[in-house]
Design an enzyme around this catalytic site. Structure first.
Site, short mmCIF file in Angstrom:
data_model
loop_
_atom_site.label_atom_id
_atom_site.label_comp_id
_atom_site.label_asym_id
_atom_site.label_seq_id
_atom_site.Cartn_x
_atom_site.Cartn_y
_atom_site.Cartn_z
N LYS A 316 0.83 -1.19 0.00
CA LYS A 316 0.00 0.00 0.00
C LYS A 316 0.87 1.26 0.00
O LYS A 316 2.03 1.22 0.42
CB LYS A 316 -0.88 0.03 1.26
CG LYS A 316 -1.97 -1.02 1.31
CD LYS A 316 -2.74 -0.91 2.62
CE LYS A 316 -3.84 -1.94 2.70
NZ LYS A 316 -4.95 -1.65 1.78
N ARG A 390 -10.47 -11.47 1.98
CA ARG A 390 -11.30 -12.56 1.46
C ARG A 390 -10.59 -13.90 1.54
O ARG A 390 -11.23 -14.95 1.60
CB ARG A 390 -11.71 -12.24 0.02
CG ARG A 390 -10.58 -12.14 -0.97
CD ARG A 390 -10.94 -11.34 -2.21
NE ARG A 390 -10.98 -9.91 -1.92
CZ ARG A 390 -11.28 -8.98 -2.84
NH1 ARG A 390 -11.56 -9.33 -4.08
NH2 ARG A 390 -11.30 -7.71 -2.51
#
Length: 533
Positions: A316, A390
């Protein structure tokens, strides 16, 4: 087909000095009770009960219209309340607030006047706004005891119990402050004791409502504390210890699966996320058995617990990365909901499951293009290591099949795309089950913790196709929150399932930076409605 290799046993990480001191701060010891005796006289035209109260909170409406309690306060102050409404034209607007010091009588209480807008348009949002405004004034006054009459103003379609619950929850929320990592303030004032106004006929309802509101507020405080703790303290192991503490406090069942147990179950998708961290991943299971029938199918809440998310190899940007400590707010919210449910002693069986890991870059980290096998046997091509939530949730969702659940709701700070779609107002709600989706939607509306239903059309699944595995872990930029939910849906065929994407609602940025405690109110309302009295 490759699987995730076993992670070498990590050395015990060193912790900074603050980590030894920090722990979830116990909630302030609020005291709520329903006022009786003289309190009941407020609506009967008697004096406002001020004996032993430092501050009395009463409501006014627009155009200087006084509530019954405000009228009696005006008598007590010899016209000061009416005069305040006359001189301050904004007083009466929703959330407006003014402090009136009672100079008419020696030793008389201070009055806090809060606006409720127009009487015929009163709703729960306005009541919550007024209660929050009153609490801000009370913080400055630092009273020991407060008489609170705002809950007497009950909108249509609401009950005294529901309004008392909302006010008690809002008060508990409003007085929250995070102090676990700060030098302790020995002069900090204790929160005031609150006496909620009632009549003899509403006393029982107000008492029950206050207890419900305080339990939900306490659950939110735990959620906020866990979210606000830094990543060097709130690790997967810390979440596990928090769950064990809850289990001890409320006599819950608890199980914590370590790397070896998860590997034996084939949870290689979950393990792939945490393998580059020195903090070992965990799968936490908490069980509350409140139903009369111990075999009654449980409601299961699954919370994403990424205690810090660097993005892994798909790193990120550095700016704002500190907020990735909030990537475990799904886990924090289901733990907070469990606390609230146990405090309320709800008559249902509830199971909370928390897959938790730290997503770090290292030489042994997952790489874009890697393929892993999930517990379900389905294979996943990891195209982006920053789509890691996920990957831990899918194994947890497979694991919960063993409980034969009545319903499963997973909660996750899953996608930035959900913020683009819904901003910071509504959580994203996904479910192929209309009945379950409507339950959660209505729970959010009732709790003022709203969610908005998003699509799960079969066509979106096309974006998850892979040439090298059963599916990819991302579907590209279009409809990012939808394809993330579609990914999870592939692991939920065995039961009724819904997904809440709370990326936009779990915390605040900027000057008000901090965990919001959402969606504990929504989830608490949902399990309360599911509970059998």
């Amino acid at each position: 087909m490759t699987t995730t290799p076993a992670t070498p046993k990590a050395k015990k990480p060193s912790s900074p000095r603050v980590a030894k001191k920090a722990a979830p701060t116990p909630p302030p010891m609020f005291s709520f009770k329903a006022g009786t005796g003289a309190v009941a006289e407020v609506t009967a035209g008697g004096p406002v009960p001020t004996k032993g109260c430092d501050v009395a909170v009463v409501a006014v409406y627009k155009e200087g219209e006084l509530t019954a309690a405000a009228k009696r306060a005006d008598v007590d102050t010899e016209g000061l309340v009416a005069n305040a409404c006359k001189t301050d034209k904004n007083l009466g607007n929703a959330g407006s607030c003014r402090v009136v010091f009672n100079t008419a009588k020696a030793g008389a209480p201070v009055y806090v006047l809060v606006g409720l807008d127009e009487a015929d348009k009163l709703n729960t949002k306005t009541l919550r706004k007024a209660t929050s405004a009153a609490c801000e004034a009370l913080k400055g006054l630092k009273p020991a005891k407060v008489f609170f009459a705002v809950n007497q103003e009950v909108p249509k379609k609401s009950s005294d119990k529901e309004i008392a619950a909302l006010c008690a929850r809002t008060i508990t929320e409003s007085f929250y402050s995070f102090s676990a990592c700060k030098k302790q303030d020995e002069d900090a004032a204790a929160p005031p004791a609150f006496e909620l106004a009632c009549t003899k006929s509403t006393q029982e309802a107000v008492e029950k409502g206050a207890a419900i509101g305080q339990a939900i507020g306490n659950g939110m405080q735990l959620t906020k504390d866990l979210g606000n703790l830094p990543g060097n303290i709130c690790t997967p192991n810390y979440l596990a210890e928090t769950a064990k503490a809850l289990a001890k406090q409320y006599k819950l069942g608890v199980d914590v699966l370590d790397h070896k147990k998860m590997e034996a179950l084939g949870m290689f998708s979950l393990l792939s996320v945490g393998k580059a961290s020195s903090e070992p991943p965990k799968l936490i299971v908490l069980k509350y058995n409140g139903a009369k029938d111990p075999k009654e199918a449980p409601v299961v809440l699954v919370g994403k617990g990424i205690t810090f998310d660097t993005g892994g190899i798909s790193l990120k940007p550095g700016a704002g990365m500190d907020e990735m400590k909030y990537d475990m707010c799904g886990a924090a919210s289901v733990l907070g909901t469990m606390k609230a449910a146990a405090e309320m002693k709800l008559a249902l069986n509830l199971i909370v499951v928390v897959p938790t890991a730290e997503n770090m870059p290292a030489g042994n980290a997952s790489k874009p293009g890697d393929v892993v096998v999930s517990m379900s046997g389905q294979t996943i091509e990891i195209l982006n290591t920053d789509a890691e939530g996920r990957l831990i949730l899918c194994d947890a969702l497979t694991y919960v099949e063993r409980f034969n659940p009545a319903a499963v709701v997973d909660v996750a700070t899953l996608t930035g795309a959900c913020i683009v779609a819904l901003g910071h107002v509504n959580s994203g709600l996904f479910s192929p089950d209309d009945e379950l989706a409507n339950e959660l939607f209505k729970a959010g509306q009732n709790a003022l913790d709203t969610a908005w239903r998003m699509p799960l059309d079969e066509e979106y699944h096309e974006q998850l196709k892979s040439n090298f595995a059963d599916m990819a872990n991302i579907g590209g930029p279009p409809a990012g929150s939808v394809t993330a939910a579609c990914f999870l849906q592939k692991y939920t065929k065995a039961y009724s399932w819904a997904h809440l994407d709370i990326a936009g609602t779990a915390w605040h940025s900027g000057k008000a930076k901090g965990a919001s405690g959402r969606p504990v109110p929504l989830l608490a309302e949902f399990v309360m409605k599911r509970a059998k009295s």
